[in-house]
Design an enzyme around this catalytic site. Sequence first.
Site, PDB file in Angstrom:
ATOM      1  CD  GLU A  85      -2.591  -1.243   2.615  1.00  0.00           C
ATOM      2  OE1 GLU A  85      -2.769  -0.235   3.312  1.00  0.00           O
ATOM      3  OE2 GLU A  85      -2.967  -2.372   2.949  1.00  0.00           O
ATOM      4  CB  CYS A  98       2.605   7.155   3.575  1.00  0.00           C
ATOM      5  SG  CYS A  98       2.902   5.896   4.813  1.00  0.00           S
ATOM      6  CB  CYS A 105       5.380  -5.801   9.473  1.00  0.00           C
ATOM      7  SG  CYS A 105       6.518  -4.976  10.592  1.00  0.00           S
ATOM      8  CB  CYS A 109       3.235  -2.949  16.669  1.00  0.00           C
ATOM      9  SG  CYS A 109       4.987  -2.555  16.509  1.00  0.00           S
ATOM     10  CB  CYS A 112       0.561  -2.224  13.618  1.00  0.00           C
ATOM     11  SG  CYS A 112       1.021  -1.896  11.914  1.00  0.00           S
ATOM     12  CB  CYS A 325      -0.187   0.997   6.826  1.00  0.00           C
ATOM     13  SG  CYS A 325       0.230   2.443   5.939  1.00  0.00           S
TER      14      CYS A 325
HETATM   15  N1  SAH Z   1       7.610  -0.076  11.191  1.00  0.00           N
HETATM   16  C1  SAH Z   1       7.775   1.327  11.253  1.00  0.00           C
HETATM   17  C2  SAH Z   1       7.049   2.111  10.183  1.00  0.00           C
HETATM   18  C3  SAH Z   1       5.657   1.694   9.811  1.00  0.00           C
HETATM   19  S1  SAH Z   1       4.357   2.085  10.921  1.00  0.00           S
HETATM   20  C4  SAH Z   1       7.452   1.842  12.638  1.00  0.00           C
HETATM   21  O1  SAH Z   1       7.052   1.042  13.474  1.00  0.00           O
HETATM   22  O2  SAH Z   1       7.649   3.011  12.911  1.00  0.00           O
HETATM   23  C5  SAH Z   1       4.228   3.842  10.890  1.00  0.00           C
HETATM   24  C6  SAH Z   1       3.651   4.424  12.171  1.00  0.00           C
HETATM   25  O3  SAH Z   1       2.252   4.092  12.314  1.00  0.00           O
HETATM   26  C7  SAH Z   1       4.331   3.911  13.427  1.00  0.00           C
HETATM   27  O4  SAH Z   1       4.528   4.946  14.329  1.00  0.00           O
HETATM   28  C8  SAH Z   1       3.305   2.918  13.948  1.00  0.00           C
HETATM   29  O5  SAH Z   1       3.506   2.654  15.318  1.00  0.00           O
HETATM   30  C9  SAH Z   1       2.014   3.639  13.632  1.00  0.00           C
HETATM   31  N2  SAH Z   1       0.814   2.810  13.633  1.00  0.00           N
HETATM   32  C10 SAH Z   1       0.679   1.504  13.356  1.00  0.00           C
HETATM   33  N3  SAH Z   1      -0.611   1.107  13.485  1.00  0.00           N
HETATM   34  C11 SAH Z   1      -1.303   2.191  13.853  1.00  0.00           C
HETATM   35  C12 SAH Z   1      -2.676   2.433  14.158  1.00  0.00           C
HETATM   36  N4  SAH Z   1      -3.590   1.473  14.101  1.00  0.00           N
HETATM   37  N5  SAH Z   1      -3.015   3.694  14.494  1.00  0.00           N
HETATM   38  C13 SAH Z   1      -2.095   4.692  14.537  1.00  0.00           C
HETATM   39  N6  SAH Z   1      -0.802   4.526  14.277  1.00  0.00           N
HETATM   40  C14 SAH Z   1      -0.407   3.293  13.941  1.00  0.00           C
END
Ligand code: SAH
Length: 344
Positions: A85, A98, A105, A109, A112, A325
């Site tokens: 995406e 973006c 991944c 997390c 996410c 994402c």
């Molecule tokens: N892996 C990297 C980059 C991709 S995620 C990282 O962890 O930074 C980009 C950002 O979106 C990160 O800060 C991540 O923690 C946040 N993110 C992921 N899922 C999310 C969600 N459901 N709501 C808000 N932010 C989110």
Amino acid sequence: MTLPELESALTALGEKKFRAKQIFQWLHVKRVFDFDKMTDISIQLRTVLKENFCIKGIFVEKRLESCIDNTVKYLYRLSDGNFVETVLMEYNYGYSICVSTQVGCKMGCRFCASAIAGFVRNLEPSEILMQIYETEKNSGRRVSGIVLMGIGEPLDNYDNVVRFLSLLSDKNGNNMSLRHVSLSTCGIVPRIYDLAKLKLGLTLCISLHCPDDKGRSEIMPVNRKYNIESLINACKDYIAATGRRITFEYAVIDRVKSSDSDADALADLLRGINCHVNLIPVNKVRERNYSTARSGVSDFAKRLEKRGINATVRRTLGSDIEAACGQLRRDAAQSSEKNGGAEV
Ligand code: SAH
């Protein structure tokens, strides 16, 4: 390929070195991805090129446009049938994009969507770059900012991401200043030290989301390997080596590390560090029950500001098109499984 690599590949084939620059400009300036259309190259050389090289394209599988704020979300199909995406966002200073760095991944997390379907593979440098080139072509817009915040963990695909950055900023090609690039990481500590040594001028963003190890390990498994202390030490090294301010991203999630005392703990942790905190209202993920109240975010911001920590609240864009994402890719992957293959 970088320009020097292309030069040596062509000279190895008995061609003149200057041809490499011509081809590089067709790709990165004129954005032509078909050797037959490179008209100042002889037909004979074009045949040699077709026999020895390929230009892997990416293809628009789906395009969703937000009715609220002009955000456009692309689901791209890669040459092997996988999906990633890309999101194009409009700000008052221009367009920002973006991009994804991996298919899926490994980081897991909790909040996410990208983590839910697991990891498939790293993106190649060209596949990261092509998300920008194809989006610019498709939308007719020129992007002025790039964020590596799509699907994947950029520092878990370190070599390819660094190559992508070098292609993106090459003076003979796309020539984008890395000052307009932000790289977001969940905190792969050894790679932060590596990146610092390169002194690239990009903005490093750290997904912190929690001020203490116990809580952070619960929502971000990476913290069990690289704890907050080691992460903050790496950040200090990065700032000392590059002179650049770091952005800490912090999702203010209702009932998860969003109280006044959490804001105070965050302020204590970051005191004296040349940084800025970007507070994120969490995006809804179907399988997870997280939410964010607007008032909670602004209270958290005020509390940080009062303690001398510079904080801004991230705008929520594309909420009607699931611009969080990972969701679109998972839907596409699931429907292709039903159809019995990667190609849909
Ligand atoms: N892996 C990297 C980059 C991709 S995620 C990282 O962890 O930074 C980009 C950002 O979106 C990160 O800060 C991540 O923690 C946040 N993110 C992921 N899922 C999310 C969600 N459901 N709501 C808000 N932010 C989110």
